[in-house]
Design an enzyme around this catalytic site. Structure first.
Site, mmCIF file in Angstrom:
data_model
loop_
_atom_site.group_PDB
_atom_site.id
_atom_site.type_symbol
_atom_site.label_atom_id
_atom_site.label_comp_id
_atom_site.label_asym_id
_atom_site.label_seq_id
_atom_site.Cartn_x
_atom_site.Cartn_y
_atom_site.Cartn_z
ATOM 1 N N GLU A 1 8.113 0.253 12.155
ATOM 2 C CA GLU A 1 8.813 1.216 12.400
ATOM 3 C C GLU A 1 7.897 2.469 12.673
ATOM 4 O O GLU A 1 7.447 2.978 11.666
ATOM 5 C CB GLU A 1 9.736 1.587 11.316
ATOM 6 N N GLU B 1 6.157 14.421 18.546
ATOM 7 C CA GLU B 1 6.881 14.410 17.145
ATOM 8 C C GLU B 1 6.454 15.621 16.512
ATOM 9 O O GLU B 1 5.095 15.469 15.864
ATOM 10 C CB GLU B 1 6.845 13.308 16.523
ATOM 11 N N LYS C 1 0.688 -1.266 -0.115
ATOM 12 C CA LYS C 1 0.145 0.030 -0.069
ATOM 13 C C LYS C 1 0.800 1.192 -0.085
ATOM 14 O O LYS C 1 1.309 1.583 1.050
ATOM 15 C CB LYS C 1 -0.857 -0.033 1.280
ATOM 16 N N CYS D 1 11.516 10.394 10.403
ATOM 17 C CA CYS D 1 11.377 9.829 11.606
ATOM 18 C C CYS D 1 12.540 10.106 12.527
ATOM 19 O O CYS D 1 12.294 9.974 13.692
ATOM 20 C CB CYS D 1 10.896 8.525 11.498
#
Length: 481
Positions: free
Chosen positions: A248, A383, A173, A282
């Site tokens: 992750e 984040e 995807k 990230c």
């Protein structure tokens, strides 16, 4: 302009419900192309194709699988300029960064082509003289891959290459926000001779297609790069048939500057890792924890580095920093800045959208520094995933370690110091899957990449990256006579 479709069972086709999505340039708002948008019905069709293709692909000799992967890598290199421009126009990152991303993906594909050849087993000691213990592995089965929009081609390779080399088939995807460059990469795999059904590629949204992959009984493993909430949703959905998971997830990465570091070197490294790809990484720097003894010199150098950054459209020569992908991302950055300043933080650079006609139609945001940010601020606890670096002075190494380890995230961290032993001792105590000592990048092709705590489970890259796609089997033999 590119009009892409779903790739299922070796053919390009429209989505079952004929839905499509427009892709616009985040620097200008201009139409770049469109993509078919998959639904749950397409997931069922793709999983069926992958299941049919699995037995033959699993039995294909590793050398033959490697030849196809190497040929796909060759084709990507031949077409890299066109793929890179497409990636820039749909995602926003400058062409040099897009090309670098794609070529690292090529290295990943080549690496796993060879790692697949090295998969084997072992003989283990036995409890009796007439017993032989053979430990071997086999492909885990049909894999669902969920890829993010920030490094779509690179992270596509991280998932697809080891899975294919391990003998698995996939339903991938790609992100619905940036599916076009990936479509060009998929064509390279098809042109390289990948059998029909081995790789199926269906752009779609996380809540529909991602959730359907995680729930589907025909999927034996899900590998995903996603946010923490998305990872939690995947885990819950995957529990139905106890899928193997490689997740992750998000980070909130500390960058520690000790008082014996070179302030100019550390500042240059922090600026690049904070603002590359507009902080939409990230492993981007979120919190800069700087020793009080070097704080003034470091901040002065970092402000100089940050204010030199020139934003622009990523296809223009010399541009190294582009727009953010989404306006929602800009709003999140602005909210984090406002929160930090309201709690006593000092705005040193940036803080909003840049001025000028060339920026009016795009999702640009100035690289931003806020100093003296308290621990409770959003920029220190969440984040940001945007061009904001929060600075916090620390008294000593112990305080730096305490603040670095205080959050429930542990993807990457960085330590800059002139004393290698001191930095090494600190790195060993940091709760993260990777620590960069005097280097601002923690990814390495031959080393495992992944997070501790809520930053994920499992590892990508390195030998570990292909072993994740293999099931272990023990064959116990009794010898007669």
């Amino acid at each position: 302009m590119m009009e892409r479709k779903l790739f299922i069972d070796g053919k390009w086709q429209e989505a079952a419900d004929a839905n499509r999505i427009a892709i616009n340039d985040p620097a200008t708002g201009e139409f770049v192309g469109s993509s078919a948008l998959a639904s749950r019905r397409d997931v069922d069709i793709a999983v069926e194709a992958a299941s049919r293709a699995l037995p033959a692909w699993a039995e294909t000799h590793a050398d033959n699988r490697a030849k196809i992967l190497h040929r796909a890598a060759d084709l990507i290199v031949e077409r890299v300029d066109a793929i890179a421009e497409t990636l820039t126009r749909e995602q926003g990152k400058p062409v040099p960064d897009a090309k670098k991303e794609i070529l690292f993906g090529v290295e990943v594909i080549r690496f796993y082509a060879e790692e697949g050849r090295r998969l084997g087993g072992s003989m283990r000691p036995a409890s009796r003289a007439d017993i032989r213990n053979l430990v071997t592995t086999a492909p885990v089965g049909v894999v669902g891959g969920i890829i993010p929009w920030n490094y779509p081609v690179d992270l596509y390779s991280w998932k697809v290459a080891p899975a294919l080399a391990a003998g698995c088939t996939l339903v991938a995807k790609p992100p619905h926000e940036t599916p076009l460059a990936i479509g060009m990469v998929v064509q390279c795999f098809a042109d390289a001779g990948l059998p029909a059904g081995v790789l199926n590629d269906i752009p779609g949204t996380g809540p529909e297609v991602g959730a359907a992959l995680a729930e589907h009984p025909g999927i034996r493993m899900v590998t995903a790069t996603a946010s923490v909430p998305a990872g939690q949703s995947i885990m819950r959905a995957a529990a139905g048939n106890l899928k193997r998971l490689s997740l992750e997830l998000g980070g909130q990465c500390p960058f520690i500057v000790l008082d014996d570091a070179d302030p100019a070197e550390a500042a240059a490294a922090a600026a690049r890792r904070s603002f590359s790809n507009m902080g939409q990484i990230c492993i981007a720097v979120n919190r800069i924890l700087v020793s009080k003894g070097i704080h003034g010199r470091f901040v002065e150098a970092l402000v100089a580095e940050t204010t030199r950054i020139k934003l622009g459209h990523g296809v223009e020569p010399g541009v190294l920093y582009g727009p953010m992908l989404l306006d929602s991302g800009r709003k999140r950055v602005a909210a984090h800045i406002e929160d930090a300043v309201s709690r006593g933080g000092r705005l040193l650079a940036g803080g909003g959208a840049p001025k000028g006609a060339e920026y009016e139609r795009g999702f640009f945001f100035e690289p931003t520094l806020v100093d003296d940010v308290p621990d409770q601020a959003l920029a220190m606890t969440e984040e940001t995933f945007g061009p904001l670096a929060a600075i916090r002075p620390v008294a000593d190494d112990e305080e730096a370690l305490r603040v670095a380890n205080a959050l429930p995230f542990g993807l990457s961290a960085y330590v800059y110091s002139g004393d290698l032993e001191r930095a090494w001792r600190l790195a060993e105590k940091i709760e993260a899957g990777a620590v960069g000592v005097n280097v601002n990048d923690t990814s390495e092709l031959q080393a495992p990449f992944g997070g501790w705590k809520m930053s994920g489970i499992g590892r990508e890259l390195g030998r570990e990256g292909i072993e994740a796609f293999r099931e272990t089997k023990h064959i116990k033999l009794r010898l007669r006579g």
